[in-house]
Scaffold this motif. Sequence first.
Motif, PDB file in Angstrom:
ATOM      1  N   HIS A   1      58.650  33.995  41.110  1.00  0.00           N
ATOM      2  CA  HIS A   1      58.685  32.724  40.246  1.00  0.00           C
ATOM      3  C   HIS A   1      57.960  31.843  41.223  1.00  0.00           C
ATOM      4  O   HIS A   1      58.030  30.649  40.723  1.00  0.00           O
ATOM      5  CB  HIS A   1      59.984  32.444  39.791  1.00  0.00           C
ATOM      6  CG  HIS A   1      60.732  33.416  38.938  1.00  0.00           C
ATOM      7  ND1 HIS A   1      60.219  33.586  37.677  1.00  0.00           N
ATOM      8  CD2 HIS A   1      61.565  34.286  39.122  1.00  0.00           C
ATOM      9  CE1 HIS A   1      60.892  34.531  37.030  1.00  0.00           C
ATOM     10  NE2 HIS A   1      61.919  34.920  37.996  1.00  0.00           N
ATOM     11  N   GLY A   2      57.563  32.412  42.170  1.00  0.00           N
ATOM     12  CA  GLY A   2      56.846  31.441  43.263  1.00  0.00           C
ATOM     13  C   GLY A   2      57.464  30.058  43.586  1.00  0.00           C
ATOM     14  O   GLY A   2      58.710  30.099  43.860  1.00  0.00           O
ATOM     15  N   PRO A   3      56.930  28.946  43.495  1.00  0.00           N
ATOM     16  CA  PRO A   3      57.382  27.769  43.553  1.00  0.00           C
ATOM     17  C   PRO A   3      58.212  27.150  42.219  1.00  0.00           C
ATOM     18  O   PRO A   3      58.805  26.119  42.519  1.00  0.00           O
ATOM     19  CB  PRO A   3      56.217  26.786  43.996  1.00  0.00           C
ATOM     20  CG  PRO A   3      55.383  27.403  43.237  1.00  0.00           C
ATOM     21  CD  PRO A   3      55.339  28.692  43.062  1.00  0.00           C
TER      22      PRO A   3
ATOM     23  N   ARG B   1      51.199  28.853  27.394  1.00  0.00           N
ATOM     24  CA  ARG B   1      52.155  29.942  27.812  1.00  0.00           C
ATOM     25  C   ARG B   1      51.620  31.042  28.834  1.00  0.00           C
ATOM     26  O   ARG B   1      52.162  31.853  29.356  1.00  0.00           O
ATOM     27  CB  ARG B   1      52.490  30.730  26.499  1.00  0.00           C
ATOM     28  CG  ARG B   1      51.471  31.206  25.685  1.00  0.00           C
ATOM     29  CD  ARG B   1      51.965  32.089  24.471  1.00  0.00           C
ATOM     30  NE  ARG B   1      50.986  32.610  23.692  1.00  0.00           N
ATOM     31  CZ  ARG B   1      50.185  31.793  22.789  1.00  0.00           C
ATOM     32  NH1 ARG B   1      50.322  30.547  22.637  1.00  0.00           N
ATOM     33  NH2 ARG B   1      49.492  32.367  22.067  1.00  0.00           N
ATOM     34  N   GLU B   2      50.120  30.965  28.757  1.00  0.00           N
ATOM     35  CA  GLU B   2      49.621  31.971  29.713  1.00  0.00           C
ATOM     36  C   GLU B   2      49.220  31.609  31.165  1.00  0.00           C
ATOM     37  O   GLU B   2      49.099  32.221  31.982  1.00  0.00           O
ATOM     38  CB  GLU B   2      48.058  32.390  29.184  1.00  0.00           C
ATOM     39  CG  GLU B   2      48.016  33.001  27.862  1.00  0.00           C
ATOM     40  CD  GLU B   2      48.741  34.088  27.642  1.00  0.00           C
ATOM     41  OE1 GLU B   2      48.793  35.135  28.481  1.00  0.00           O
ATOM     42  OE2 GLU B   2      49.405  34.449  26.650  1.00  0.00           O
ATOM     43  N   HIS B   3      49.721  30.414  31.434  1.00  0.00           N
ATOM     44  CA  HIS B   3      49.731  30.105  32.821  1.00  0.00           C
ATOM     45  C   HIS B   3      50.939  28.879  33.094  1.00  0.00           C
ATOM     46  O   HIS B   3      50.886  28.042  32.795  1.00  0.00           O
ATOM     47  CB  HIS B   3      48.474  29.200  33.217  1.00  0.00           C
ATOM     48  CG  HIS B   3      48.002  29.290  34.463  1.00  0.00           C
ATOM     49  ND1 HIS B   3      48.896  28.316  35.267  1.00  0.00           N
ATOM     50  CD2 HIS B   3      47.069  29.744  35.245  1.00  0.00           C
ATOM     51  CE1 HIS B   3      48.204  28.157  36.726  1.00  0.00           C
ATOM     52  NE2 HIS B   3      47.307  29.223  36.507  1.00  0.00           N
ATOM     53  N   ARG B   4      52.092  29.441  33.836  1.00  0.00           N
ATOM     54  CA  ARG B   4      53.184  28.792  33.942  1.00  0.00           C
ATOM     55  C   ARG B   4      52.964  27.517  34.511  1.00  0.00           C
ATOM     56  O   ARG B   4      53.687  26.620  34.664  1.00  0.00           O
ATOM     57  CB  ARG B   4      54.231  29.668  34.551  1.00  0.00           C
ATOM     58  CG  ARG B   4      54.597  30.764  33.712  1.00  0.00           C
ATOM     59  CD  ARG B   4      56.117  31.287  34.157  1.00  0.00           C
ATOM     60  NE  ARG B   4      56.099  32.001  35.144  1.00  0.00           N
ATOM     61  CZ  ARG B   4      57.162  32.321  36.058  1.00  0.00           C
ATOM     62  NH1 ARG B   4      58.498  32.412  35.442  1.00  0.00           N
ATOM     63  NH2 ARG B   4      56.973  33.133  37.015  1.00  0.00           N
TER      64      ARG B   4
ATOM     65  N   LEU C   1      59.756  28.938  30.925  1.00  0.00           N
ATOM     66  CA  LEU C   1      59.396  29.419  32.347  1.00  0.00           C
ATOM     67  C   LEU C   1      60.130  30.392  32.688  1.00  0.00           C
ATOM     68  O   LEU C   1      59.872  31.203  33.486  1.00  0.00           O
ATOM     69  CB  LEU C   1      59.351  28.261  33.341  1.00  0.00           C
ATOM     70  CG  LEU C   1      58.331  27.035  33.295  1.00  0.00           C
ATOM     71  CD1 LEU C   1      59.006  25.882  34.120  1.00  0.00           C
ATOM     72  CD2 LEU C   1      57.309  27.634  33.636  1.00  0.00           C
ATOM     73  N   ALA C   2      61.450  30.576  31.984  1.00  0.00           N
ATOM     74  CA  ALA C   2      62.445  31.714  32.093  1.00  0.00           C
ATOM     75  C   ALA C   2      62.745  32.075  33.545  1.00  0.00           C
ATOM     76  O   ALA C   2      62.674  33.089  33.963  1.00  0.00           O
ATOM     77  CB  ALA C   2      61.802  32.789  31.317  1.00  0.00           C
ATOM     78  N   VAL C   3      63.096  30.928  34.473  1.00  0.00           N
ATOM     79  CA  VAL C   3      63.270  31.416  35.767  1.00  0.00           C
ATOM     80  C   VAL C   3      64.943  31.504  35.816  1.00  0.00           C
ATOM     81  O   VAL C   3      65.664  30.815  35.290  1.00  0.00           O
ATOM     82  CB  VAL C   3      63.189  30.062  36.972  1.00  0.00           C
ATOM     83  CG1 VAL C   3      63.481  30.734  38.399  1.00  0.00           C
ATOM     84  CG2 VAL C   3      61.787  30.029  36.873  1.00  0.00           C
TER      85      VAL C   3
ATOM     86  N   VAL D   1      52.081  33.008  38.187  1.00  0.00           N
ATOM     87  CA  VAL D   1      51.747  31.930  37.107  1.00  0.00           C
ATOM     88  C   VAL D   1      51.797  32.743  35.799  1.00  0.00           C
ATOM     89  O   VAL D   1      51.805  32.111  34.720  1.00  0.00           O
ATOM     90  CB  VAL D   1      50.464  31.536  37.285  1.00  0.00           C
ATOM     91  CG1 VAL D   1      50.459  30.744  38.666  1.00  0.00           C
ATOM     92  CG2 VAL D   1      49.359  32.543  37.287  1.00  0.00           C
ATOM     93  N   THR D   2      51.907  34.088  35.731  1.00  0.00           N
ATOM     94  CA  THR D   2      51.777  34.916  34.609  1.00  0.00           C
ATOM     95  C   THR D   2      53.106  34.780  33.803  1.00  0.00           C
ATOM     96  O   THR D   2      54.314  34.687  34.517  1.00  0.00           O
ATOM     97  CB  THR D   2      51.307  36.236  34.792  1.00  0.00           C
ATOM     98  OG1 THR D   2      52.365  36.702  35.750  1.00  0.00           O
ATOM     99  CG2 THR D   2      49.837  36.192  35.483  1.00  0.00           C
TER     100      THR D   2
END
Length: 244
Positions: free
Chosen positions: A20-22, A97-100, A155-157, A240-241
């Motif tokens: 989930h990066g940042p 939706r294709e780029h969080r 984002l579903a983190v 980002v995906t």
Amino acid sequence: MSEVFLGAWHTVAPVRGERHGPLAPLLLLLTLITGFVDAYSYLVLGHVFVANMTGNVVFCGFAIAGAAGFSLPASITALVAFAAGALVGGHVAQLRREHRARLLYAALLIQTVLVAAAYIVAETTVPTREAGSRYTLIILLGLAMGVQNAAARALAVPDLTTTVLTMTITGASADSRTAGHGLKTGRRLLSVLTMFLGALCGALTVAHGHAGVTLLIAFVLLIGATGYIGRLIDSTEPWVTPVV
């Protein structure tokens, strides 16, 4: 115990290559903002939440029962505004939706504008005495928090919904003795602590006669989050995906 602290630390400072990066620390920041905003709405706008919709449903029951200090119109207004904001946030999520990173950036732009407008209203009117001002603030803040919640959902983190902690607390307790869940527990407890701190600081600000500053702090934090994610809207990193 070390795994709990490690889970909290990795939420604040994700390791390179983390799925989930940042996004995790940014959503944690939005959780802090929720504490500030709900402190303002409950203490200044009269026993109404603009982020915690479970509370408003309960408040509707209290108001119908005739309990003192609760307003059915205010609670319903908050519910409708939040739902409308969530609708907007859901539409943004569909388009991005294709780029969080772009999804969060668009949602934060909308939320920042709404909170800025709320701050202006709070500073130029007297919401504790003017019904029009009070309901305008409930609508603006409800819309903002609805957008935020919809974006966080898209984002579903895991364990970072930014506005709802019931399942987060349940998970922290239910999984506390399960092997391998220490990292999750750390993140969950940190999420709870973050909202607590936002609510505490917001309440202290209101209690010392600086209610509008609560919204100003939320606005400044949103500016920071928007500026940071704005630099990543062209990122091609795996985080980002969308989450499948």
